[in-house]
Design a protein around this motif. Structure first.
Motif, PDB file in Angstrom:
ATOM      1  N   GLN A 136      16.663   3.530 -19.255  1.00  0.00           N
ATOM      2  CA  GLN A 136      15.002   3.060 -18.583  1.00  0.00           C
ATOM      3  C   GLN A 136      13.963   4.220 -19.382  1.00  0.00           C
ATOM      4  O   GLN A 136      12.863   3.523 -19.002  1.00  0.00           O
ATOM      5  N   GLY A 137      14.348   5.308 -19.806  1.00  0.00           N
ATOM      6  CA  GLY A 137      13.564   5.746 -19.787  1.00  0.00           C
ATOM      7  C   GLY A 137      12.626   6.483 -19.014  1.00  0.00           C
ATOM      8  O   GLY A 137      12.832   6.716 -17.375  1.00  0.00           O
ATOM      9  N   GLN A 138      11.156   7.291 -18.659  1.00  0.00           N
ATOM     10  CA  GLN A 138      10.857   7.919 -17.844  1.00  0.00           C
ATOM     11  C   GLN A 138      10.375   7.342 -17.257  1.00  0.00           C
ATOM     12  O   GLN A 138       9.302   6.319 -17.362  1.00  0.00           O
ATOM     13  N   THR A 139      10.555   6.622 -16.013  1.00  0.00           N
ATOM     14  CA  THR A 139       9.585   5.861 -14.451  1.00  0.00           C
ATOM     15  C   THR A 139       8.290   6.571 -13.745  1.00  0.00           C
ATOM     16  O   THR A 139       9.239   7.429 -12.987  1.00  0.00           O
ATOM     17  N   ARG A 140       7.984   6.320 -13.723  1.00  0.00           N
ATOM     18  CA  ARG A 140       6.922   7.051 -12.498  1.00  0.00           C
ATOM     19  C   ARG A 140       5.615   5.890 -11.909  1.00  0.00           C
ATOM     20  O   ARG A 140       5.913   4.977 -12.960  1.00  0.00           O
ATOM     21  N   GLY A 141       5.970   6.083 -10.938  1.00  0.00           N
ATOM     22  CA  GLY A 141       4.959   5.446  -9.890  1.00  0.00           C
ATOM     23  C   GLY A 141       3.890   5.524  -8.463  1.00  0.00           C
ATOM     24  O   GLY A 141       4.887   6.647  -8.583  1.00  0.00           O
ATOM     25  N   THR A 142       3.787   4.367  -8.072  1.00  0.00           N
ATOM     26  CA  THR A 142       2.722   4.808  -6.287  1.00  0.00           C
ATOM     27  C   THR A 142       3.475   3.525  -5.592  1.00  0.00           C
ATOM     28  O   THR A 142       3.171   2.552  -6.433  1.00  0.00           O
ATOM     29  N   LEU A 143       4.030   3.886  -4.666  1.00  0.00           N
ATOM     30  CA  LEU A 143       4.335   3.286  -3.580  1.00  0.00           C
ATOM     31  C   LEU A 143       4.102   3.119  -1.967  1.00  0.00           C
ATOM     32  O   LEU A 143       4.369   4.392  -2.037  1.00  0.00           O
ATOM     33  N   LEU A 144       4.170   2.437  -1.631  1.00  0.00           N
ATOM     34  CA  LEU A 144       4.612   2.797   0.530  1.00  0.00           C
ATOM     35  C   LEU A 144       5.811   2.234   0.619  1.00  0.00           C
ATOM     36  O   LEU A 144       6.409   2.052  -0.106  1.00  0.00           O
ATOM     37  N   VAL A 145       6.137   3.133   1.290  1.00  0.00           N
ATOM     38  CA  VAL A 145       7.640   2.955   2.161  1.00  0.00           C
ATOM     39  C   VAL A 145       7.333   3.011   3.315  1.00  0.00           C
ATOM     40  O   VAL A 145       6.967   4.061   4.253  1.00  0.00           O
ATOM     41  N   ARG A 146       7.940   1.563   4.129  1.00  0.00           N
ATOM     42  CA  ARG A 146       8.206   2.195   5.635  1.00  0.00           C
ATOM     43  C   ARG A 146       9.309   2.367   6.550  1.00  0.00           C
ATOM     44  O   ARG A 146       9.939   1.653   5.878  1.00  0.00           O
ATOM     45  N   TYR A 147       9.216   2.913   7.715  1.00  0.00           N
ATOM     46  CA  TYR A 147      10.891   3.282   8.105  1.00  0.00           C
ATOM     47  C   TYR A 147       9.980   2.674   9.470  1.00  0.00           C
ATOM     48  O   TYR A 147       9.427   2.875  10.312  1.00  0.00           O
ATOM     49  N   GLU A 148      11.450   3.000   9.712  1.00  0.00           N
ATOM     50  CA  GLU A 148      11.679   1.934  11.454  1.00  0.00           C
ATOM     51  C   GLU A 148      12.714   3.020  12.157  1.00  0.00           C
ATOM     52  O   GLU A 148      14.370   2.810  10.903  1.00  0.00           O
TER      53      GLU A 148
END
Length: 161
Positions: A136-148
């Motif tokens: 897929q080549g280079q991937t960049r991103g921003t997201l929220l990750v919720r942990y419980e």
């Protein structure tokens, strides 16, 4: 430098907001897991909030080292992963490990967390990630990750994009 707010301690670069007796902590990426202060006078909510925060920090460090064993050690045997709609995408530590093993074997990925919120047994990271995938080549991103938190480990992860 340790900064105190009420009876809650944190490191410089962190902000603690207390609302209705619940400590909500905004932590920058400069906080080191071995420097989070354990204080016996903290109430249960604050102690649990520290616990989930320390797990979030530890799993991110293992992720960035491509340390699959260290990464998985932060997760409950019955971990559940949800997508943004709340749909289960995988459950159980074996499936979790299988999902990440190929990526960890390839390497060339990482993430940083410039902001982290925690309250009670929940923690939410603002995560900037990158990975180089041969297909897929280079991937960049921003997201929220919720942990419980579940029984002293991360029991639920939800990716919100």
């Amino acid at each position: 430098m340790v900064v105190g707010y009420g009876n809650t301690l944190t490191k410089r670069g962190a902000v603690i907001i207390v609302m209705r007796g619940v400590a909500v902590r905004v932590v920058t990426a400069r906080v080191q897991p071995d420097r989070v202060t354990s204080a016996p006078h903290l109430n249960r909510c604050e102690r649990v909030s520290q616990e989930i925060t320390q797990l979030a920090i530890a799993q991110l460090a293992a992720y960035n080292r491509a340390d699959l064993a260290g990464f998985c050690a932060c997760y409950h045997p019955e971990v559940v992963v949800l997508d943004a709609r709340g749909q289960v995408t995988l459950s159980g530590l074996e499936s979790f490990r299988d999902r990440y093993a190929p990526m960890f074997a390839r390497g060339n990925f990482g993430a940083e967390v410039p902001q982290r919120l925690s309250a009670g047994d929940h923690c939410v990271d603002l995560e900037h990630y990158w990975r180089d995938d041969p297909e897929q080549g280079q991937t960049r991103g921003t997201l929220l990750v919720r942990y419980e938190l579940r029984e002293g480990l991360i029991g639920l992860v939800q990716f919100l994009s």
